[in-house]
Scaffold this motif. Structure first.
Motif, PDB file in Angstrom:
ATOM      1  N   ARG A   1       0.829  -1.217   0.000  1.00  0.00           N
ATOM      2  CA  ARG A   1       0.000   0.000   0.000  1.00  0.00           C
ATOM      3  C   ARG A   1       0.860   1.261   0.000  1.00  0.00           C
ATOM      4  N   ALA A   2       1.901   1.256   0.817  1.00  0.00           N
ATOM      5  CA  ALA A   2       2.770   2.434   0.896  1.00  0.00           C
ATOM      6  C   ALA A   2       3.490   2.671  -0.432  1.00  0.00           C
ATOM      7  N   LEU A   3       3.959   1.607  -1.048  1.00  0.00           N
ATOM      8  CA  LEU A   3       4.664   1.757  -2.325  1.00  0.00           C
ATOM      9  C   LEU A   3       3.712   2.178  -3.441  1.00  0.00           C
ATOM     10  N   GLU A   4       2.506   1.638  -3.449  1.00  0.00           N
ATOM     11  CA  GLU A   4       1.520   2.056  -4.451  1.00  0.00           C
ATOM     12  C   GLU A   4       1.163   3.527  -4.271  1.00  0.00           C
ATOM     13  N   ARG A   5       1.036   3.961  -3.022  1.00  0.00           N
ATOM     14  CA  ARG A   5       0.739   5.371  -2.746  1.00  0.00           C
ATOM     15  C   ARG A   5       1.882   6.265  -3.239  1.00  0.00           C
ATOM     16  N   GLU A   6       3.120   5.854  -2.999  1.00  0.00           N
ATOM     17  CA  GLU A   6       4.274   6.622  -3.464  1.00  0.00           C
ATOM     18  C   GLU A   6       4.335   6.648  -4.986  1.00  0.00           C
ATOM     19  N   GLN A   7       4.006   5.530  -5.620  1.00  0.00           N
ATOM     20  CA  GLN A   7       3.987   5.485  -7.079  1.00  0.00           C
ATOM     21  C   GLN A   7       2.939   6.458  -7.634  1.00  0.00           C
ATOM     22  N   ARG A   8       1.743   6.474  -7.045  1.00  0.00           N
ATOM     23  CA  ARG A   8       0.703   7.416  -7.485  1.00  0.00           C
ATOM     24  C   ARG A   8       1.137   8.855  -7.265  1.00  0.00           C
ATOM     25  N   ARG A   9       1.822   9.130  -6.137  1.00  0.00           N
ATOM     26  CA  ARG A   9       2.296  10.481  -5.849  1.00  0.00           C
ATOM     27  C   ARG A   9       3.307  10.938  -6.901  1.00  0.00           C
ATOM     28  N   GLN A  10       4.236  10.059  -7.231  1.00  0.00           N
ATOM     29  CA  GLN A  10       5.241  10.416  -8.227  1.00  0.00           C
ATOM     30  C   GLN A  10       4.621  10.640  -9.604  1.00  0.00           C
ATOM     31  N   LEU A  11       3.633   9.839  -9.962  1.00  0.00           N
ATOM     32  CA  LEU A  11       2.940  10.045 -11.236  1.00  0.00           C
ATOM     33  C   LEU A  11       2.200  11.379 -11.243  1.00  0.00           C
ATOM     34  N   ALA A  12       1.590  11.734 -10.119  1.00  0.00           N
ATOM     35  CA  ALA A  12       0.881  13.015 -10.023  1.00  0.00           C
ATOM     36  C   ALA A  12       1.860  14.182 -10.144  1.00  0.00           C
ATOM     37  N   VAL A  13       3.010  14.079  -9.504  1.00  0.00           N
ATOM     38  CA  VAL A  13       4.032  15.121  -9.606  1.00  0.00           C
ATOM     39  C   VAL A  13       4.479  15.267 -11.052  1.00  0.00           C
ATOM     40  N   ARG A  14       4.697  14.145 -11.719  1.00  0.00           N
ATOM     41  CA  ARG A  14       5.096  14.184 -13.125  1.00  0.00           C
ATOM     42  C   ARG A  14       4.021  14.856 -13.976  1.00  0.00           C
ATOM     43  N   ASP A  15       2.759  14.514 -13.724  1.00  0.00           N
ATOM     44  CA  ASP A  15       1.663  15.120 -14.486  1.00  0.00           C
ATOM     45  C   ASP A  15       1.597  16.626 -14.262  1.00  0.00           C
ATOM     46  N   VAL A  16       1.790  17.060 -13.025  1.00  0.00           N
ATOM     47  CA  VAL A  16       1.789  18.494 -12.730  1.00  0.00           C
ATOM     48  C   VAL A  16       2.932  19.182 -13.474  1.00  0.00           C
ATOM     49  N   GLU A  17       4.108  18.562 -13.476  1.00  0.00           N
ATOM     50  CA  GLU A  17       5.246  19.138 -14.189  1.00  0.00           C
ATOM     51  C   GLU A  17       4.957  19.248 -15.686  1.00  0.00           C
ATOM     52  N   ILE A  18       4.362  18.223 -16.255  1.00  0.00           N
ATOM     53  CA  ILE A  18       4.023  18.251 -17.683  1.00  0.00           C
ATOM     54  C   ILE A  18       3.030  19.373 -17.965  1.00  0.00           C
ATOM     55  N   LEU A  19       1.995  19.461 -17.149  1.00  0.00           N
ATOM     56  CA  LEU A  19       0.964  20.466 -17.382  1.00  0.00           C
ATOM     57  C   LEU A  19       1.454  21.878 -17.087  1.00  0.00           C
ATOM     58  N   SER A  20       2.410  22.026 -16.200  1.00  0.00           N
ATOM     59  CA  SER A  20       2.910  23.363 -15.876  1.00  0.00           C
ATOM     60  C   SER A  20       3.973  23.847 -16.860  1.00  0.00           C
ATOM     61  N   ASP A  21       4.420  22.981 -17.755  1.00  0.00           N
ATOM     62  CA  ASP A  21       5.409  23.370 -18.762  1.00  0.00           C
ATOM     63  C   ASP A  21       4.759  23.997 -19.990  1.00  0.00           C
ATOM     64  N   GLY A  22       3.587  24.564 -19.820  1.00  0.00           N
ATOM     65  CA  GLY A  22       2.911  25.228 -20.929  1.00  0.00           C
ATOM     66  C   GLY A  22       2.196  24.283 -21.858  1.00  0.00           C
ATOM     67  N   ALA A  23       1.982  23.079 -21.406  1.00  0.00           N
ATOM     68  CA  ALA A  23       1.274  22.109 -22.240  1.00  0.00           C
ATOM     69  C   ALA A  23      -0.226  22.337 -22.099  1.00  0.00           C
ATOM     70  N   GLY A  24      -0.687  23.465 -22.570  1.00  0.00           N
ATOM     71  CA  GLY A  24      -2.084  23.809 -22.414  1.00  0.00           C
ATOM     72  C   GLY A  24      -2.990  23.236 -23.476  1.00  0.00           C
ATOM     73  N   SER A  25      -2.430  22.812 -24.590  1.00  0.00           N
ATOM     74  CA  SER A  25      -3.277  22.255 -25.637  1.00  0.00           C
ATOM     75  C   SER A  25      -3.081  20.754 -25.715  1.00  0.00           C
ATOM     76  N   ASP A  26      -4.017  20.088 -26.385  1.00  0.00           N
ATOM     77  CA  ASP A  26      -3.908  18.639 -26.550  1.00  0.00           C
ATOM     78  C   ASP A  26      -2.629  18.262 -27.294  1.00  0.00           C
ATOM     79  N   VAL A  27      -2.227  19.081 -28.247  1.00  0.00           N
ATOM     80  CA  VAL A  27      -1.009  18.799 -29.014  1.00  0.00           C
ATOM     81  C   VAL A  27       0.201  18.836 -28.092  1.00  0.00           C
ATOM     82  N   ASN A  28       0.278  19.853 -27.243  1.00  0.00           N
ATOM     83  CA  ASN A  28       1.411  19.961 -26.316  1.00  0.00           C
ATOM     84  C   ASN A  28       1.404  18.835 -25.292  1.00  0.00           C
TER      85      ASN A  28
END
Length: 87
Positions: free
Chosen positions: A51-78
């Motif tokens: 459970r702890a490792l799955e939670r950490e994996q989800r957290r890291q994926l969420a951080v990655r998604d935030v980084e992707i979206l904050s890099d100006g990837a505002g459109s579907d193409v980006n």
């Protein structure tokens, strides 16, 4: 060692393979694992660790998604480009 685990998800009953590993943990962490099991909050030490490792994996994926979206990837193409997909 390979084991099969059966679990129920929103998609039905699934079978997944697992590998047994050995880890060394501090005594206070082992005591926490044992208290989770003895308190009925988990079936085993392995379940608490999983459970702890799955939670950490989800957290890291969420951080990655935030980084992707904050890099100006505002459109579907980006967004597709950020995920390495081609049009």
């Amino acid at each position: 060692m390979w084991d099969w685990y059966r679990f129920t998800s929103q998609f039905g009953i699934m079978m997944v393979m697992s590998t047994q590993i050995a880890v060394r943990l501090p005594e206070d962490i082992v005591a926490f694992l044992d208290s989770e099991v003895s308190g009925g909050r988990a079936k085993s030490r392995a379940q608490v660790v999983l459970r702890a490792l799955e939670r950490e994996q989800r957290r890291q994926l969420a951080v990655r998604d935030v980084e992707i979206l904050s890099d100006g990837a505002g459109s579907d193409v980006n967004i597709a480009a950020a995920h390495g997909k081609k049009n």
